[in-house]
Design an enzyme around this catalytic site. Structure first.
Site, PDB file in Angstrom:
ATOM      1  N   ASP A 106     -30.816 -33.407  35.384  1.00  0.00           N
ATOM      2  CA  ASP A 106     -29.978 -33.052  36.528  1.00  0.00           C
ATOM      3  C   ASP A 106     -30.297 -33.849  37.777  1.00  0.00           C
ATOM      4  O   ASP A 106     -29.526 -33.857  38.736  1.00  0.00           O
ATOM      5  CB  ASP A 106     -30.218 -31.574  36.887  1.00  0.00           C
ATOM      6  CG  ASP A 106     -29.247 -30.654  36.181  1.00  0.00           C
ATOM      7  OD1 ASP A 106     -28.109 -31.065  35.949  1.00  0.00           O
ATOM      8  OD2 ASP A 106     -29.652 -29.526  35.871  1.00  0.00           O
TER       9      ASP A 106
HETATM   10  C1  BGC Z   1     -33.940 -29.100  39.722  1.00  0.00           C
HETATM   11  C2  BGC Z   1     -33.470 -29.238  38.315  1.00  0.00           C
HETATM   12  C3  BGC Z   1     -32.332 -28.314  38.086  1.00  0.00           C
HETATM   13  C4  BGC Z   1     -31.255 -28.532  39.120  1.00  0.00           C
HETATM   14  C5  BGC Z   1     -30.157 -27.543  38.948  1.00  0.00           C
HETATM   15  C6  BGC Z   1     -32.813 -29.326  40.673  1.00  0.00           C
HETATM   16  O1  BGC Z   1     -33.246 -29.138  41.963  1.00  0.00           O
HETATM   17  O2  BGC Z   1     -34.985 -30.003  39.953  1.00  0.00           O
HETATM   18  O3  BGC Z   1     -34.502 -28.978  37.410  1.00  0.00           O
HETATM   19  O4  BGC Z   1     -31.812 -28.535  36.826  1.00  0.00           O
HETATM   20  O5  BGC Z   1     -31.760 -28.436  40.411  1.00  0.00           O
HETATM   21  O6  BGC Z   1     -29.143 -27.699  39.871  1.00  0.00           O
HETATM   22  C1  NOJ Z   2     -33.092 -27.369  34.382  1.00  0.00           C
HETATM   23  C2  NOJ Z   2     -31.648 -27.211  34.069  1.00  0.00           C
HETATM   24  O1  NOJ Z   2     -31.354 -25.844  33.853  1.00  0.00           O
HETATM   25  C3  NOJ Z   2     -31.278 -28.011  32.844  1.00  0.00           C
HETATM   26  O2  NOJ Z   2     -29.903 -27.903  32.590  1.00  0.00           O
HETATM   27  C4  NOJ Z   2     -31.677 -29.447  33.003  1.00  0.00           C
HETATM   28  O3  NOJ Z   2     -31.388 -30.129  31.810  1.00  0.00           O
HETATM   29  C5  NOJ Z   2     -33.150 -29.570  33.351  1.00  0.00           C
HETATM   30  N1  NOJ Z   2     -33.449 -28.773  34.506  1.00  0.00           N
HETATM   31  C6  NOJ Z   2     -33.553 -31.014  33.620  1.00  0.00           C
HETATM   32  O4  NOJ Z   2     -33.070 -31.469  34.827  1.00  0.00           O
END
Ligand code: BGC
Ligand code: NOJ
Length: 807
Positions: A484
């Site tokens: 993400d």
């Molecule tokens: C986090 C990610 C997460 C994302 C969701 C980010 O700030 O680091 O792990 O998946 O937000 O929007």
């Molecule tokens: C948490 C999110 O829920 C997931 O969808 C994503 O793949 C991981 N973070 C990695 O960014």
């Protein structure tokens, strides 16, 4: 250092001190009504949606951590009040344990010869928490005491509750009738639901106004009413409504008394809300209260909950020489899979319950570890997910559990999302054999009239990836793929801007090698679905296309010693030896090898070896190396994190099982198991002082080497690590894989495991499988005493089936 121990027989983790590094929580509830409960009985509960229908209040960021929750105060005259769960009073206890079990938690505290045992659970069929409190006088003299309860109501919508004070402080309303406190804020207008908190014996007082109960400038640890040993009979009008009962108790020497509290939720029809002006129709609450009035009925409900879990977990049970594997596989890993299935990423001590609803990719992956438990619920979930797909194959990134509608604020454009739908549908059919799901009519974006068979939805998923490719023929990344925070089309310079949704640079250039690997894997899976249940010619064409993508990866996605991560919006390499930072990422290595890319030309071998060299640590495999040391607009949120945290080079646990599975693809059982072991809670338990989070569940991240807290975990519970770890250990390592026509047996074992026995319920038959290592060149499999060819045990129609495997 440890703060407790596993009691495998009871299927419990026993916390032996309240002073754990962080609150260690458990989840109550399996379907609609849920409670988060810490080892000191903190936390909150909600019905169906953690944001919109929250019953009790919880303050994230609070100090001390974890105040509020389920408060019970025991007060003997002239002595300090104490709580059997330690909080909120914090009065030192002579004895304390918390037993977190499957769907229930027990807190046993003791002080001055008085033992208090509080058991909290959500019964299987009702929308309530039951708090059973037993008090026993273990002294030689009579004890006279006053018992106070307290929960603080949340004004339903947890977002409004935490910000709209000009309104909130005027709207709180309650009713008190007999021994029950009813919370009815907004019931007068557009809500048909109310909450209640009752107790099964006469009360000698109550409070519903927090300020009256606490007194000026006091906290939950030291309420005035408790101090003075007398409730105030307060009725909340606005301000802060609570529920508190006072019960006066005399205990003879050796006597025990048990009290049952019920904290519940009820909904009325809109034309049947009132029994008189402004008086709630309480029929539903009263039925639930009556049901749990007796100790026996509460006990039976708890027993039924325990049997439910025993039965559910019996679908996959292993007995090996390694008790850590057994306890993870048989108890905790499957349990966490249920929790992630239920809650996606919505409510934990790190997820506030107000932000993300059900994530598309998250829920699809969670299903992989859940589908064997309750396939019918998996089926329903798959259809819900497919309903937020758009006609071009892209999908909303999230949906709200209450409405099931896609979340407009986040929208779509996470280009890995669509392919995950193939992963979970295939897993469902492999498990159940129920191909009918492919022909279920499902709308696009809930639009009436747009219905098409699920099969067509899967086809659109594939087509979406194909239609959205960049200059090298690799899939476009969009807002982000699985990672993400790798935001190659968002050039953000303003604080507070969303890294994902401010896509201000739709380059049509930034490409993802990770999605390319996924495409190869799931296009092959889709091809197999076509060959078996659809159009064989389409299947054949799909295999061709998967093969072409494999060639593109090897041509444009290879960096010499590992797979590239991506091309950015300017066509520059990401995750390459030519980069100064972020040279190697784990995701494309693990995904490409899981997909079988490079197994023949040596790339897979090289890529995995590079991961060992650059990313593997004793605490797990890091996401990338070296981490980024400065913010870079063209890479996005990933570079916003300090080195070693989150996506910027922490041990992001979710990818670890991918890498371990990739190791099994090249037959390296010892390496696969070492990777499994490094992040496995049953192993990290020993280092709980460093690790910090609950030793019975996976966390999302563990601090990487370049950070200031190498080995420290964060974001426990709601992570895709649970599902993938279960797939890894149960299918790839222990090697019992559901396939379309039966169970396939293909273990890839570490040397330390020479034999084990698995019981696996699959399509109604209980398989009793023993696996022994006998150092054969070719595995030998006997089914009910007969040797079979190959490693597929055809699905049986009998109730049981005995399988012997000699490796
Ligand atoms: C986090 C990610 C997460 C994302 C969701 C980010 O700030 O680091 O792990 O998946 O937000 O929007
Ligand atoms: C948490 C999110 O829920 C997931 O969808 C994503 O793949 C991981 N973070 C990695 O960014």
């Amino acid at each position: 250092m440890k703060y407790g121990y596993f009691d495998d027989l009871a299927k419990e983790y026993v916390v032996t001190t309240p002073l754990t590094p962080l609150p260690w929580i458990n989840y109550l509830g399996n379907k609609d009504f849920f409670g988060l409960i810490s080892h000191t009985a903190g936390g909150y509960c909600f019905c169906r949606d953690a944001r919109l229908q929250r019953l009790t209040r919880f303050r994230y960021n609070n100090v001390p951590a974890d105040g509020g929750g389920r408060c019970y105060y025991i007060k003997e005259k002239g002595k300090p009040a104490w709580s059997p769960a330690f909080l909120p009073c914090k009065t030192p206890l002579d004895a304390y344990v918390c037993r977190h079990g499957l769907g229930y938690s027990v807190f046993a505290g003791m002080r001055d010869g008085l033992a208090g045992e509080l058991t909290c659970f959500v019964p299987l069929d009702d929308h309530c928490e039951i708090h059973r409190l037993s008090l026993s006088n273990q002294t030689e003299s009579e004890k006279t005491l006053k018992l106070f309860s307290m929960i603080e109501w949340c004004l339903w919508d947890a977002v409004d509750d935490s910000q709209n004070f000009q309104r909130n402080l005027n709207i709180g309303e309650v009713e008190v009738e007999d021994n029950t406190i009813y919370h009815k804020t907004e019931y007068r207008e557009r809500r048909n639901h109310y909450a209640f908190y009752g107790v099964n014996r006469p009360i000698s007082g109550f409070d519903t106004s927090r300020d009256a109960f606490l007194g000026p400038y006091r906290g939950f640890d030291n309420p005035l009413a408790v101090d003075r040993e007398q409730s105030r009979q307060s009725i909340a009008h606005g301000w802060y409504p609570i529920g508190s009962h006072q019960i006066d108790i005399v205990l003879a020497p050796g006597e025990t008394t048990t009290i049952i509290y019920v904290l519940g939720y009820a909904q009325n029809e809109s034309d049947d809300k009132w029994t008189a002006h402004d008086v709630i129709n309480k029929t539903k609450a009263k039925a639930v209260l009556a049901k749990y009035e007796s100790e026996e009925s509460a006990e039976q409900a708890l027993d039924r909950l325990k049997s439910y879990w025993t039965e559910l977990l019996s679908k996959y049970q292993v007995k090996s020489s390694n008790e850590k594997i057994d306890r993870m596989v048989n108890i905790w890993n499957q349990y966490q899979c249920m929790v992630t299935f239920n809650l996606s990423r919505s409510a934990s001590y790190f997820e506030s319950g107000i932000g993300r609803g059900m994530g598309f990719r998250d829920s699809c992956q969670d299903l992989l570890g859940f589908v064997h438990l309750i396939p019918e619920r998996a089926r329903e979930r798959i259809l819900d997910l497919a309903s937020i797909q758009f006609e071009d194959g892209s999908t909303y990134h999230q949906y709200q559990p209450l409405t099931k509608q896609g979340n407009h604020a986040i929208g779509s454009g996470f280009n890995d999302d669509p392919l995950w739908l193939i992963a979970c549908t295939a897993a469902y059919i492999r498990e159940t054999g129920d191909k009918s799901i492919l022909f279920e009519e499902v709308p696009f974006d809930h639009k009436p009239g747009s219905e098409a068979p699920l099969f067509e939805h899967l086809r659109r998923s594939i087509t979406y990836t194909e239609n959205n490719r960049g200059p090298h023929g690799l899939p476009l990344i969009g807002r982000a793929d699985w990672n993400d925070c790798l935001n190659l089309n968002c050039f953000s310079s303003e604080p507070g801007e969303s890294f994902q949704t401010t896509s201000n640079f739709d380059s049509k250039i930034a490409e993802s090698v990770f999605i390319a690997g996924m495409y190869v894997k799931y296009a092959a899976e889709y091809a197999e679905l076509c060959e078996r249940f659809g159009d064989a010619a389409e299947g054949k064409a799909m295999r061709q296309r998967a093969h072409s993508m494999e060639k593109i990866i090897c041509e444009h996605g290879w960096d010499g010693a590992w797979f590239l991560r991506a091309y950015d919006a300017f066509g520059n390499r990401v995750g390459s030896q030519t980069c100064t930072e972020g040279q190697i990422y784990i995701e494309p290595q693990a995904m490409c090898v899981m997909a079988g890319v490079g197994l023949e030309n040596g790339f897979a071998e090289k890529a995995l070896n590079s991961v060992h060299e650059k990313l593997v640590t004793d605490f797990g495999v890091e996401l990338l190396a070296p981490p980024y040391t400065a913010y870079r607009q063209e890479l996005g949120e990933i570079t916003s994190y300090p080195p070693g945290y989150k996506e910027n080079g922490s041990i992001f646990c979710h990818n670890n099982p991918w890498f371990s599975i990739a190791e099994t693809k090249r037959g390296r059982g010892n390496e696969a198991f070492a990777i499994y072991r490094n992040i496995c809670p049953a192993y990290t338990e020993e280092k709980s002082d460093i690790h910090g989070t609950e030793p019975y569940v996976y966390s999302q991240t563990i601090g990487g080497r370049s950070g200031h807290s190498f080995g420290e975990a964060k974001n426990s519970w709601l992570t895709g690590t649970a599902a993938w770890s279960f797939v890894n250990i149960s299918q790839a390592i222990l090697g019992i894989m559901p396939d379309y026509d039966g169970l396939r047996i293909a273990p890839c074992l570490p040397d330390e495991l020479s034999s084990y026995r698995v019981e696996r319920v699959y399509r109604g038959c209980r398989y009793r499988i023993t696996v022994e290592r006998t150092n054969r060149s070719k595995p030998e499999i006997e089914v009910n005493g007969n040797l079979i060819e190959g490693n597929l045990i055809p699905a049986q129609t009998s109730a049981t089936c005995d399988v012997r495997v000699r490796l």
